[in-house]
Design an enzyme around this catalytic site. Structure first.
Site, PDB file in Angstrom:
ATOM      1  CG  ASN A 277       8.248   9.379  17.357  1.00 44.53           C
ATOM      2  OD1 ASN A 277       7.991  10.569  16.929  1.00 44.53           O
ATOM      3  ND2 ASN A 277       8.585   8.364  16.538  1.00 44.53           N
ATOM      4  N   GLY A 278       7.422   9.736  21.830  1.00 43.41           N
ATOM      5  CA  GLY A 278       7.142   9.137  23.063  1.00 43.41           C
ATOM      6  C   GLY A 278       6.708  10.173  24.043  1.00 43.41           C
TER       7      GLY A 278
ATOM      8  CE  LYS B  81      -0.301  -1.166  10.825  1.00 42.98           C
ATOM      9  NZ  LYS B  81      -1.210  -2.086  10.764  1.00 42.98           N
TER      10      LYS B  81
ATOM     11  CD  GLU C 209      -9.217  -0.903  13.767  1.00 42.29           C
ATOM     12  OE1 GLU C 209      -8.348  -0.452  14.125  1.00 42.29           O
ATOM     13  OE2 GLU C 209      -9.029  -2.084  13.642  1.00 42.29           O
TER      14      GLU C 209
ATOM     15  CD1 TRP D 190      -1.986   9.965  16.226  1.00 42.29           C
ATOM     16  CD2 TRP D 190      -1.660   9.594  18.345  1.00 42.29           C
ATOM     17  NE1 TRP D 190      -3.273   9.089  16.800  1.00 42.29           N
ATOM     18  CE2 TRP D 190      -2.992   8.846  18.184  1.00 42.29           C
ATOM     19  CE3 TRP D 190      -0.988   9.466  19.595  1.00 42.29           C
ATOM     20  CZ2 TRP D 190      -3.854   8.475  19.321  1.00 42.29           C
ATOM     21  CZ3 TRP D 190      -1.916   8.845  20.590  1.00 42.29           C
ATOM     22  CH2 TRP D 190      -3.120   8.165  20.461  1.00 42.29           C
TER      23      TRP D 190
ATOM     24  CD  GLU E   1      -9.484  -8.147  14.382  1.00 41.83           C
ATOM     25  OE1 GLU E   1      -9.314  -7.871  15.449  1.00 41.83           O
ATOM     26  OE2 GLU E   1      -8.884  -7.612  13.394  1.00 41.83           O
TER      27      GLU E   1
ATOM     28  CG  HIS F 115     -26.072 -14.116  30.631  1.00 44.16           C
ATOM     29  ND1 HIS F 115     -26.741 -14.355  31.889  1.00 44.16           N
ATOM     30  CD2 HIS F 115     -25.686 -14.979  29.733  1.00 44.16           C
ATOM     31  CE1 HIS F 115     -26.884 -15.838  31.758  1.00 44.16           C
ATOM     32  NE2 HIS F 115     -26.101 -16.204  30.510  1.00 44.16           N
TER      33      HIS F 115
ATOM     34  NE  ARG G 189       5.235   5.122  12.562  1.00 48.47           N
ATOM     35  CZ  ARG G 189       5.692   3.982  13.207  1.00 48.47           C
ATOM     36  NH1 ARG G 189       5.814   3.014  12.166  1.00 48.47           N
ATOM     37  NH2 ARG G 189       5.798   3.984  14.367  1.00 48.47           N
TER      38      ARG G 189
HETATM   39  C1  F6R Z   1      -6.510  -3.073  15.085  1.00 51.22           C
HETATM   40  C2  F6R Z   1      -5.201  -2.759  15.222  1.00 51.22           C
HETATM   41  C3  F6R Z   1      -4.712  -2.364  16.323  1.00 51.22           C
HETATM   42  C4  F6R Z   1      -3.519  -3.272  16.698  1.00 51.22           C
HETATM   43  C5  F6R Z   1      -2.635  -3.033  18.083  1.00 51.22           C
HETATM   44  C6  F6R Z   1      -1.494  -3.773  18.366  1.00 51.22           C
HETATM   45  O1  F6R Z   1      -6.628  -3.101  13.491  1.00 51.22           O
HETATM   46  O2  F6R Z   1      -4.344  -2.445  14.304  1.00 51.22           O
HETATM   47  O3  F6R Z   1      -5.450  -2.850  17.604  1.00 51.22           O
HETATM   48  O4  F6R Z   1      -3.687  -4.797  16.607  1.00 51.22           O
HETATM   49  O5  F6R Z   1      -2.297  -1.849  18.441  1.00 51.22           O
HETATM   50  O6  F6R Z   1      -0.437  -3.566  17.453  1.00 51.22           O
HETATM   51  P1  F6R Z   1       0.828  -4.551  17.201  1.00 51.22           P
HETATM   52  O7  F6R Z   1       0.372  -5.701  16.787  1.00 51.22           O
HETATM   53  O8  F6R Z   1       1.663  -3.645  16.409  1.00 51.22           O
HETATM   54  O9  F6R Z   1       1.415  -4.818  18.486  1.00 51.22           O
END
Ligand code: F6R
Length: 610
Positions: free
Chosen positions: A99-100, A605, A493, A75, A486, A509, A27
């Site tokens: 967490n939070g 994650k 990333e 994190w 994408e 542009h 994560r």
């Molecule tokens: C990119 C990535 C992030 C997630 C985003 C949303 O590879 O993993 O951009 O797509 O944080 O996450 P979810 O789908 O879990 O809401």
């Protein structure tokens, strides 16, 4: 993002907790820590900056036989990554992991300072720990549940917490508001985790905590309460996740495994939902009648990052399926803070792999407040968004461990397309219009397998050639545009190359000013009506000395530095094939550059804070 584990039972708590933290490593985190206590109330707290491996070394030097404890991967939000800021935090007898974010921590800190508290870290969590301590030590009975309840009634913000009082080692208290927590129950022991993957192999009997709930965990069992400590009924559910799903299965990285898994995970998404005999699409969990489906006029898709791009691609398909439906796609973190109006008969698709993304969840709440029907396009079963939506489609891609999302994207697009088809059907679309999509969806898993087989090595070699660049431009038109976005996100990333995605028509542009020797450009060129337009963009870049890589399903001659030609019978869904190749490209670029592919720097994650 941050991870929480907890244990009470007869086994070695240090081993269980560090094992659980390793499961949560995917994560993303920057420090880790655990605390365990023995029956006499002596606590051993160990914390380390960096990976769980650093923590393991400390555990090795301070081995204990304690049977109760809590642990955390952090994190950083408040305060730099450091041992001092790592959880568990301790004040008096209280140890707490969180967490939070506690938004009013400054006010609480001020109050606590007047009561003689001093602080050792820069975190909001230490402040919350002190608040629990204040209520705990002023009680005559030392009731941890009551102390946590009082503290949380003062706290504003989001939290998942696990709390331990060293002088009362027979229980853990956990609570949630806006940040997930799951409790695993087994004979004589209780596990706690912020993510069910930490429970796999220990128990499959779980209780998902709801927002505003507090639980006491003792060897004899779990009791649930609301924030004011009124008893709440608990529901024990079966955890549908096995060890296989969270292992690398011979691949070097989870990311590669997840790219290769896509034919199978997509089959799971489509299973039972694509009916070629009779030519119809079927979605079971929408909780909408045919009449309600036929009345849908507007679809709002909400998500973050890859989920948002999946929504963008799906928006083209949903509008193609029916000319009676309009689609709008919104970034959740933007939508939640702007004023917006929606036409009548809007349905929102709330897209999230984890089902826990804070901004997406906040949009869900806002939309529901406005009376908008919200459907989840979610992967994680039992997650917050999945529980709170009015209906939806699970994408069923299994655990996505790599921080960068791959297999979820493909299945999110497929699931949203199925929704578009179901709406079109209800509005009276003919079998022929629906049939073209159904046949392509049905063929897509095998096409992905073939494309990977035919082009994996080519993408690897391409990555070797371009890995030393620091800038990239991705471009495409129509359905290739979201794929360009994408593809650029995936590259940036995990390879840390600055990559931008553009609608190819926008080149003139502005972005064409960037073209020089430090850049390479990836052009996604579909063999369709826009082919010539895409070619003229390419010519413009070539004329300025650009380093162009073209991915195309056309067999016409193309002048570019590198050309990857795919052959496919798919016409509508070929962008998903291009996307798989871009995933492979990003993966090999990251490997070439020696990066931590599965846990890229600074990323988490499941983004449970905004
Ligand atoms: C990119 C990535 C992030 C997630 C985003 C949303 O590879 O993993 O951009 O797509 O944080 O996450 P979810 O789908 O879990 O809401």
């Amino acid at each position: 993002m941050c991870g929480i584990v907890g244990y009470i039972g007869d086994r070695n708590a240090q081993e269980i907790l560090t094992g659980g933290l390793r499961r949560l490593e995917y994560r993303g985190y920057d420090s880790a820590g655990i605390v365990t206590t023995n029956d006499a109330g002596k606590a051993t707290r160990l914390r380390a900056k960096g990976k769980v491996a650093e923590l393991d070394e400390k555990v090795l030097a301070h081995k204990k036989t304690d049977h109760v404890g809590i642990g955390h991967t952090r994190w950083a939000t408040h305060g730099v990554p450091s041992e001092r800021n790592a959880h568990p935090h301790r004040v008096g007898a209280i140890y707490l992991v969180h967490n939070g974010i506690i938004e009013n921590y400054r006010d609480i800190k001020e109050l606590l300072t007047t009561k003689g508290y001093a602080f050792n870290s820069d975190t909001d969590t230490e402040v919350l720990t002190a608040l629990v301590d204040l209520f705990y030590k002023t009680q005559s009975t030392k009731n941890l549940l009551a102390a946590v309840s009082e503290a949380l009634q003062m706290a504003v913000g989001a939290y998942g917490i696990a709390v331990l009082a060293a002088d009362s080692p027979e229980e853990l208290v956990v609570a949630r508001k806006g940040s997930p927590l799951v409790i695993g129950v087994s004979e004589g022991e209780v596990y706690v985790a912020s993510d069910p993957s930490a429970l796999v192999g220990h128990t499959d009997q779980v209780i998902y905590l709801k927002d505003g709930e507090i639980a006491t965990c003792r060897r004899e069992g779990v009791e649930l309460y609301d924030i004011a400590t009124n008893v709440v009924e608990k529901v024990v559910e079966k955890l549908e996740l096995d060890l296989q799903a969270i292992q690398k299965k011979g691949f070097d990285h989870f990311l590669l495994k997840e790219i290769y898994e896509q034919p199978d995970t997509l089959r799971s998404t489509l299973s039972g939902r694509v009916q070629l005999e009779g030519m119809y699409a079927k979605l079971g969990g929408l909780n909408m009648s045919d009449k309600e489906l036929s009345e849908v006029e507007h679809v709002l898709v909400v998500g973050c990052g890859t989920a948002y791009y999946a929504g963008q691609l799906a928006s083209y398909y949903i509008e193609q399926c029916s000319d009676k439906v309009t689609v709008q796609v919104a970034i959740a973190s933007e939508l939640r803070y702007r004023s917006f109006n929606l036409p009548k008969n809007t349905v929102a698709l709330v897209v999230s792999q984890s089902g826990e993304t804070a901004d997406t969840h906040a949009c869900l709440r806002e939309l529901q407040k406005r009376g908008i029907r919200c459907l989840g396009i979610v992967n994680a079963v039992g997650s917050t968004i999945a529980r709170e939506v009015d209906g939806g489609v699970y994408v069923h891609v299994g655990a996505e461990i790599s921080v960068a999302s791959t297999k979820a994207f493909t299945s999110q697009v497929a699931a949203m397309l199925l929704f578009g088809l179901v709406v079109a059907q209800a509005k009276g679309a003919g079998k022929q219009e629906i049939g073209a999509y159904l046949q392509e969806l049905d063929a897509l898993p095998d096409e992905i397998t073939r494309i990977i087989e035919e082009h994996a090595e080519e993408m690897k070699q391409l990555a070797k050639t371009y890995a030393s660049y620091e800038h990239a431009l991705f471009m495409g038109r129509d359905t290739m545009f979201p794929v360009a976005l994408e593809g650029a996100l995936k590259l940036k990333e995990i390879s840390y190359i600055q990559a931008e995605g553009y609608a190819a028509g926008e080149l003139k542009h502005g972005p064409i000013a960037l073209v020089d020797d430090r850049f390479f450009e990836v052009a996604l060129v579909a063999d369709n009506l826009l082919y010539e337009k895409s070619m003229s963009n390419l010519i413009e870049i070539n004329a300025r000395g650009g380093h162009t890589i073209v991915l195309t399903d056309s067999d016409k001659p193309i002048d570019a530095e590198a050309v990857v030609r795919i052959s496919t019978k798919l016409k509508l869904l070929s962008p998903l094939l291009f996307n798989v190749l871009l995933q492979l490209f990003a993966y090999h670029m990251a490997v070439e550059r020696g990066n931590d592919v599965d846990q890229p720097r600074n990323l988490a994650k499941s983004v449970t804070v905004e």
